[in-house]
Design an enzyme around this catalytic site. Structure first.
Site, PDB file in Angstrom:
ATOM      1  N   SER A  23       3.497  -2.436  10.346  1.00 16.75           N
ATOM      2  CA  SER A  23       4.949  -2.382  10.544  1.00 16.75           C
ATOM      3  C   SER A  23       5.661  -3.691  10.191  1.00 16.75           C
ATOM      4  CB  SER A  23       5.282  -1.929  11.966  1.00 16.75           C
ATOM      5  OG  SER A  23       4.792  -0.619  12.198  1.00 16.75           O
ATOM      6  N   HIS A  77      -9.394   0.758   4.919  1.00 12.95           N
ATOM      7  CA  HIS A  77      -8.097   0.988   5.583  1.00 12.95           C
ATOM      8  C   HIS A  77      -8.315   1.904   6.786  1.00 12.95           C
ATOM      9  CE1 HIS A  77      -4.021   2.322   6.378  1.00 12.95           C
ATOM     10  NE2 HIS A  77      -3.623   1.232   5.745  1.00 12.95           N
ATOM     11  N   LYS A 124       0.171   4.255  -0.252  1.00  9.00           N
ATOM     12  CA  LYS A 124      -0.478   5.448   0.337  1.00  9.00           C
ATOM     13  C   LYS A 124      -0.258   6.658  -0.589  1.00  9.00           C
ATOM     14  CE  LYS A 124       0.305   3.363   4.802  1.00  9.00           C
ATOM     15  NZ  LYS A 124       0.149   3.467   6.217  1.00  9.00           N
ATOM     16  N   GLU A 143      -6.751   4.319   7.919  1.00 14.15           N
ATOM     17  CA  GLU A 143      -6.595   5.768   7.672  1.00 14.15           C
ATOM     18  C   GLU A 143      -7.866   6.343   7.054  1.00 14.15           C
ATOM     19  OE1 GLU A 143      -2.890   5.459   5.520  1.00 14.15           O
ATOM     20  OE2 GLU A 143      -1.918   4.836   7.383  1.00 14.15           O
ATOM     21  N   GLU A 179      -5.268  -5.563  10.463  1.00 16.52           N
ATOM     22  CA  GLU A 179      -4.288  -4.515  10.699  1.00 16.52           C
ATOM     23  C   GLU A 179      -4.599  -3.818  12.026  1.00 16.52           C
ATOM     24  OE1 GLU A 179      -2.334  -3.168   6.810  1.00 16.52           O
ATOM     25  OE2 GLU A 179      -4.099  -1.940   7.060  1.00 16.52           O
ATOM     26  N   ASN A 220       0.873  -1.175   0.000  1.00 17.07           N
ATOM     27  CA  ASN A 220       0.000   0.000   0.000  1.00 17.07           C
ATOM     28  C   ASN A 220       0.909   1.224   0.000  1.00 17.07           C
ATOM     29  OD1 ASN A 220      -1.780   2.066   0.501  1.00 17.07           O
ATOM     30  ND2 ASN A 220      -2.231   1.460   2.613  1.00 17.07           N
ATOM     31  N   GLY A 280       2.303   1.969  10.758  1.00 17.99           N
ATOM     32  CA  GLY A 280       3.205   3.116  10.612  1.00 17.99           C
ATOM     33  C   GLY A 280       3.853   3.549  11.916  1.00 17.99           C
TER      34      GLY A 280
HETATM   35  C1  PEP Z   1      -0.720  -0.087   6.008  1.00 18.85           C
HETATM   36  O1  PEP Z   1      -0.755   1.085   5.682  1.00 18.85           O
HETATM   37  O2  PEP Z   1      -1.615  -0.860   5.653  1.00 18.85           O
HETATM   38  C2  PEP Z   1       0.421  -0.534   6.823  1.00 18.85           C
HETATM   39  C3  PEP Z   1       0.370  -1.740   7.323  1.00 18.85           C
HETATM   40  O3  PEP Z   1       1.436   0.365   7.006  1.00 18.85           O
HETATM   41  P1  PEP Z   1       2.870   0.059   7.676  1.00 18.85           P
HETATM   42  O4  PEP Z   1       3.377  -1.225   7.062  1.00 18.85           O
HETATM   43  O5  PEP Z   1       3.714   1.230   7.337  1.00 18.85           O
HETATM   44  O6  PEP Z   1       2.625  -0.098   9.141  1.00 18.85           O
END
Ligand code: PEP
Length: 250
Positions: free
Chosen positions: A212, A95, A11, A97, A167, A9, A173
């Site tokens: 992460s 997601h 972003k 976000e 997630e 992803n 992040g």
């Molecule tokens: C994500 O945005 O779905 C995500 C898992 O980000 P990160 O790997 O940076 O934590």
């Protein structure tokens, strides 16, 4: 036998120059990733370019969002048919976000999920709890509620053509990864919940972990029985790191 899927992803990151460099790197390494599936989800404006750059490789392309409606007066939105025509195979929905920053409710996420299926796209449905929800012991309630919004709208059979990404929001992040055991516990909960409604769907559905994930922790996470790959944010922006994560999924 489920095949693991690692999806990046991106972003709201990148430029024409940087996506070109990233895709060149990914294409060079992707030929050695035959034991798992790979997808990238660029910012929408770059999707046609990335589809072109991915041509001739096994790299699939997805969107980061999708409109819940199919066409019409929805300024700023992108319809599933448009994403499909642009070459997408996947569409991320829900997601964290989008849920947190743009107020997407469970009901809207479910409607976006339905729109993806109508367009022939595979939805990647993101679910996961906030830190305070984990701390007050309601992780399973939250994940169940997010899943039920989709199941109530579309029926459990809709999950036969979908991917789930667990997630935990506190791990996205932040550099804080759920331990393999913490993640496995929720993945098993999701699979068992689905199994109560349809054992075949539960057995076959790909459930990714996201939060992460890095090359250094991917193998341990993907080694858990119910973790079928990952949805990767930050680490998806560097070809070597992302390819190492894809390799760990093989
Ligand atoms: C994500 O945005 O779905 C995500 C898992 O980000 P990160 O790997 O940076 O934590």
């Amino acid at each position: 036998m489920r095949r693991k899927l690692v999806a990046g992803n991106w972003k709201m990151n990148g430029s024409l120059q940087s996506i070109f460099t990233l895709m060149e790197g990914l294409k060079a390494g992707a030929s050695s990733i035959t034991g798992s599936d790979i997808a990238v989800c660029p910012p929408a404006v770059y999707i046609p370019k990335v589809v072109g750059l991915a041509d001739g490789s096994a790299i699939k392309v997805g969107s980061q969002n999708i409109c819940d409606q199919d066409s019409g007066a929805y300024t700023g939105e992108i319809a599933g048919s448009m994403l499909k025509e642009a070459g997408c195979q996947y569409a991320i929905v829900g997601h964290s976000e989008r849920r947190a920053l743009y107020g997407e409710s469970d009901a809207l996420v479910a409607a976006r999920f339905a729109a993806a299926r109508r367009a022939g796209l595979t939805p990647i449905l993101c679910v996961g709890e906030l830190l305070e929800e984990r701390e007050n012991g309601t992780t399973e309630d939250v994940v169940a509620r997010q899943l039920d919004a989709v199941i109530d709208l579309e029926g459990v059979s809709a999950l036969a053509d979908a991917v789930i990404a667990y997630e935990p929001v506190w791990a996205i992040g932040t550099g804080k990864t759920a331990s393999p055991e913490q993640a496995q516990e929720v993945h098993a909960f999701i699979r068992n919940k689905l199994a109560a409604a349809d054992a075949t769907i539960a057995e076959n559905i790909v459930i990714q972990y996201g939060g992460s994930v890095k090359a250094s922790n991917a193998a341990e996470l993907f080694g858990m029985p119910d973790i079928d790959g990952g949805l990767i944010g930050g680490a998806a922006l560097q070809a070597d790191e992302f390819l190492a994560i894809c390799d760990a999924a093989q």
